[in-house]
Design an enzyme around this catalytic site. Structure first.
Site, mmCIF file in Angstrom:
data_model
loop_
_atom_site.group_PDB
_atom_site.id
_atom_site.type_symbol
_atom_site.label_atom_id
_atom_site.label_comp_id
_atom_site.label_asym_id
_atom_site.label_seq_id
_atom_site.Cartn_x
_atom_site.Cartn_y
_atom_site.Cartn_z
ATOM 1 N N VAL A 123 -2.001 -6.388 -5.093
ATOM 2 C CA VAL A 123 -1.624 -7.681 -4.273
ATOM 3 C C VAL A 123 -2.777 -8.378 -4.289
ATOM 4 C CG1 VAL A 123 -1.526 -8.229 -1.577
ATOM 5 C CG2 VAL A 123 -0.449 -6.016 -2.494
ATOM 6 N N GLU A 144 -19.826 15.744 2.754
ATOM 7 C CA GLU A 144 -18.925 16.415 1.841
ATOM 8 C C GLU A 144 -19.173 16.615 0.369
ATOM 9 O OE1 GLU A 144 -14.884 15.078 3.434
ATOM 10 O OE2 GLU A 144 -14.757 17.109 4.493
ATOM 11 N N ALA A 193 -7.528 9.425 7.883
ATOM 12 C CA ALA A 193 -6.461 9.547 7.255
ATOM 13 C C ALA A 193 -5.223 10.018 8.369
ATOM 14 C CB ALA A 193 -6.692 10.630 6.358
ATOM 15 N N GLN A 194 -5.602 10.564 9.299
ATOM 16 C CA GLN A 194 -4.840 11.350 10.149
ATOM 17 C C GLN A 194 -4.126 10.271 11.091
ATOM 18 O OE1 GLN A 194 -6.145 13.632 13.745
ATOM 19 N NE2 GLN A 194 -8.466 13.715 12.800
ATOM 20 N N GLY A 200 0.767 -1.224 -0.158
ATOM 21 C CA GLY A 200 0.025 -0.030 -0.164
ATOM 22 C C GLY A 200 0.995 1.215 0.094
ATOM 23 N N GLY A 239 -0.784 4.354 0.443
ATOM 24 C CA GLY A 239 -1.590 5.474 0.808
ATOM 25 C C GLY A 239 -0.940 6.097 2.044
HETATM 26 P P1 NAD Z 1 -19.148 6.523 7.538
HETATM 27 O O1 NAD Z 1 -19.562 4.944 7.976
HETATM 28 O O2 NAD Z 1 -18.456 7.424 8.587
HETATM 29 O O3 NAD Z 1 -20.706 6.941 7.321
HETATM 30 C C1 NAD Z 1 -21.768 6.128 6.453
HETATM 31 C C2 NAD Z 1 -23.142 6.759 6.631
HETATM 32 O O4 NAD Z 1 -23.804 5.920 5.860
HETATM 33 C C3 NAD Z 1 -23.494 6.428 8.179
HETATM 34 O O5 NAD Z 1 -24.115 7.869 8.664
HETATM 35 C C4 NAD Z 1 -24.558 5.343 8.070
HETATM 36 O O6 NAD Z 1 -25.506 5.501 8.951
HETATM 37 C C5 NAD Z 1 -25.065 5.617 6.422
HETATM 38 N N1 NAD Z 1 -25.492 4.427 6.210
HETATM 39 C C6 NAD Z 1 -25.296 3.039 6.214
HETATM 40 N N2 NAD Z 1 -26.166 2.081 5.742
HETATM 41 C C7 NAD Z 1 -26.848 2.950 5.175
HETATM 42 C C8 NAD Z 1 -28.183 2.582 4.203
HETATM 43 N N3 NAD Z 1 -28.497 1.462 3.969
HETATM 44 N N4 NAD Z 1 -28.843 3.708 3.668
HETATM 45 C C9 NAD Z 1 -28.569 4.909 4.075
HETATM 46 N N5 NAD Z 1 -27.387 5.370 4.770
HETATM 47 C C10 NAD Z 1 -26.768 4.381 5.339
HETATM 48 O O7 NAD Z 1 -18.415 6.172 6.139
HETATM 49 P P2 NAD Z 1 -17.710 7.427 5.512
HETATM 50 O O8 NAD Z 1 -18.299 8.661 5.447
HETATM 51 O O9 NAD Z 1 -17.263 6.820 4.187
HETATM 52 O O10 NAD Z 1 -16.145 7.478 6.341
HETATM 53 C C11 NAD Z 1 -15.394 6.406 6.531
HETATM 54 C C12 NAD Z 1 -14.365 6.688 7.657
HETATM 55 O O11 NAD Z 1 -13.786 7.891 6.766
HETATM 56 C C13 NAD Z 1 -14.873 7.130 8.811
HETATM 57 O O12 NAD Z 1 -14.103 7.105 9.677
HETATM 58 C C14 NAD Z 1 -14.483 8.988 8.689
HETATM 59 O O13 NAD Z 1 -14.425 9.627 9.820
HETATM 60 C C15 NAD Z 1 -13.429 8.812 7.620
HETATM 61 N N6 NAD Z 1 -13.655 10.156 6.839
HETATM 62 C C16 NAD Z 1 -13.126 11.257 7.478
HETATM 63 C C17 NAD Z 1 -13.357 12.546 6.513
HETATM 64 C C18 NAD Z 1 -12.589 13.791 7.162
HETATM 65 O O14 NAD Z 1 -12.124 13.844 8.273
HETATM 66 N N7 NAD Z 1 -13.017 15.019 6.460
HETATM 67 C C19 NAD Z 1 -13.890 12.521 5.370
HETATM 68 C C20 NAD Z 1 -14.410 11.403 5.161
HETATM 69 C C21 NAD Z 1 -14.210 10.126 5.589
#
Ligand code: NAD
Length: 392
Positions: free
Chosen positions: A80, A168, A311-312, A9, A11
């Site tokens: 991989v 976002e 990421a952090q 990886g 990343g």
């Molecule tokens: P997440 O798991 O945080 O959010 C997914 C969302 O989808 C949840 O609110 C969940 O309730 C919803 N969901 C799940 N099943 C569903 C369904 N069947 N129908 C509708 N909604 C449903 O996933 P993510 O946003 O991809 O984030 C993944 C990780 O990456 C997290 O730990 C997050 O903190 C991190 N991340 C951080 C940043 C940042 O710091 N700015 C940005 C993006 C992601």
């Protein structure tokens, strides 16, 4: 004798592990190989911006060979296929087998589809630069088509999940759509942008005042949130929700969550939901020559809860892994992983964001939050570029 450190990886976790290891070990002590499926280090926290063209591809897709130029690291662009920790072997999709003395697994996570029928087959995901470019082109194509066909599915965009990624992305789309409408002569009122969330609120885990702020800001910019109603099925262009509603769309982007990488899940190491359960030194307890960084690992905090896959934390873990491999080779006591939480910020378009910063979780919103988010991105980039000077 020189040891071979194989890093899977490129990343956040893998890149920082490679840099930190070389910072501590000379080429006589260790030969380092990084395997990555892309030739670039991708700033995946900014993919929502690329999907809406508010950032250039080159600013989120950094050539690994340039980043690693001064590190005397062998870079292998390959995918991989499998990990056999008992044999100390890694197989690649091109048929080669790589061996190692120490392995770093930093393969990130995969989109979770939770077994929802039709979802995987009929949705886009946002996990790579290519995904973001594909989404951007698809959205533009369908807005342009809508002008001719007046087919409502072409002008309906559905984002599944309102976690950080979905929220976002919705914010970026709220700024992209008016621009595309102007370009193709489409009335913005004819375009529907839905963000569907299973939980009662968006941005789970954020303070309620900031959730409210994000909700109002994005609703005012044309996002329709459908909360408390999970996606239950996708039938071609029809997205079915638990409350019986059906949304007809050409564009479903699934951001409903992540899970461990299936290669890691099938490796024979002790895993939980596909992520390796590591000890405080980020080592696999079942295979102490395997270290894990980023979303491929599950790290338990002192209160017994697991840290989120961010990421952090991935890059901090990569650095701890680099230090600990050097100690494992040279001897001494390894360092426990102690994360530093600088905060979590969700961008809501170019000029707006919400989030908390610092140990006291100070709340920020609006332009100050947006600027803070940009500053944290710059801090990461200057960190990886600044490390150049430290390498052997
Ligand atoms: P997440 O798991 O945080 O959010 C997914 C969302 O989808 C949840 O609110 C969940 O309730 C919803 N969901 C799940 N099943 C569903 C369904 N069947 N129908 C509708 N909604 C449903 O996933 P993510 O946003 O991809 O984030 C993944 C990780 O990456 C997290 O730990 C997050 O903190 C991190 N991340 C951080 C940043 C940042 O710091 N700015 C940005 C993006 C992601």
């Amino acid at each position: 004798m020189s040891k071979h450190i194989l890093i899977l990886g490129g990343g956040y976790g893998g890149l920082l592990a490679a840099m930190k290891t070389r910072e501590h070990l000379s080429v006589e002590e260790a030969q380092i190989t990084v395997v990555n499926r892309f030739s670039t280090h991708q700033i995946i926290t900014e993919l929502h911006r690329l999907a809406a063209s508010s950032i250039s591809e080159k600013s989120v897709s950094l050539p690994l060979d340039k980043l690693l130029k001064n590190y005397k690291v062998e870079l292998r662009i390959a995918t991989v296929k499998g990990i056999s920790p008992d044999k100390r072997e890694v197989s690649l999709e091109d048929g080669s087998i790589l061996t190692y003395d120490y392995l770093v697994v930093a393969l990130g996570s995969e989109t979770a589809f939770f077994g929802i029928p039709g979802l995987k087959e009929n949705s886009f995901v946002l996990k790579s630069v290519d995904d973001a470019i594909r989404i951007r082109a698809h959205v533009e194509k369908h807005i342009a088509e809508y002008r001719k066909t007046k087919n409502k599915a072409s002008s309906t965009i559905v984002v599944g999940g309102a976690g950080l990624t979905g929220t976002e992305l919705s914010g970026e789309f709220s700024e992209l759509i008016p621009k595309l409408c102007l370009k193709y002569g489409v009335d913005p009122k004819d375009v529907s942008l839905y963000c569907v969330e299973a939980s009662p609120t968006i941005l789970a885990g954020f303070p309620s005042g900031l959730v409210e702020r994000a909700y109002t800001s994005l609703t005012n910019r044309g996002v329709t949130f459908l909360t408390g109603t999970p996606v239950t099925k996708v039938n071609g262009k029809t997205v079915e929700l638990k409350d019986g509603r059906k949304l007809e769309t050409e564009t479903l982007i699934w951001t409903g969550g992540v899970q461990g990488n299936s290669i890691v899940a099938n490796s024979g190491m002790d895993v939980s939901r596909g992520r390796v359960l590591v000890n405080e030194f980020l080592q696999s307890p079942s295979h102490d020559d395997v270290f894990v960084a980023g979303d491929s690992a599950v790290v338990m905090g002192p209160d017994g809860t697991t840290y989120p896959p961010t990421a952090q934390l991935a890059w901090q873990m990569g650095e701890t892994v680099g230090v600990n491999i050097a100690i494992a080779i040279r001897g001494g006591s390894m360092e426990p992983f102690v994360p530093i939480f600088s905060g979590t910020l969700a961008s809501l378009g170019r000029q707006d964001a919400v989030g908390t910063v610092g140990e006291n979780r100070t709340e920020l919103k609006g332009l100050p939050a947006a600027l803070m988010k940009q500053a944290s991105d710059i801090r990461y980039l200057s960190h990886i570029k600044g490390l150049f000077t430290l390498a052997y």
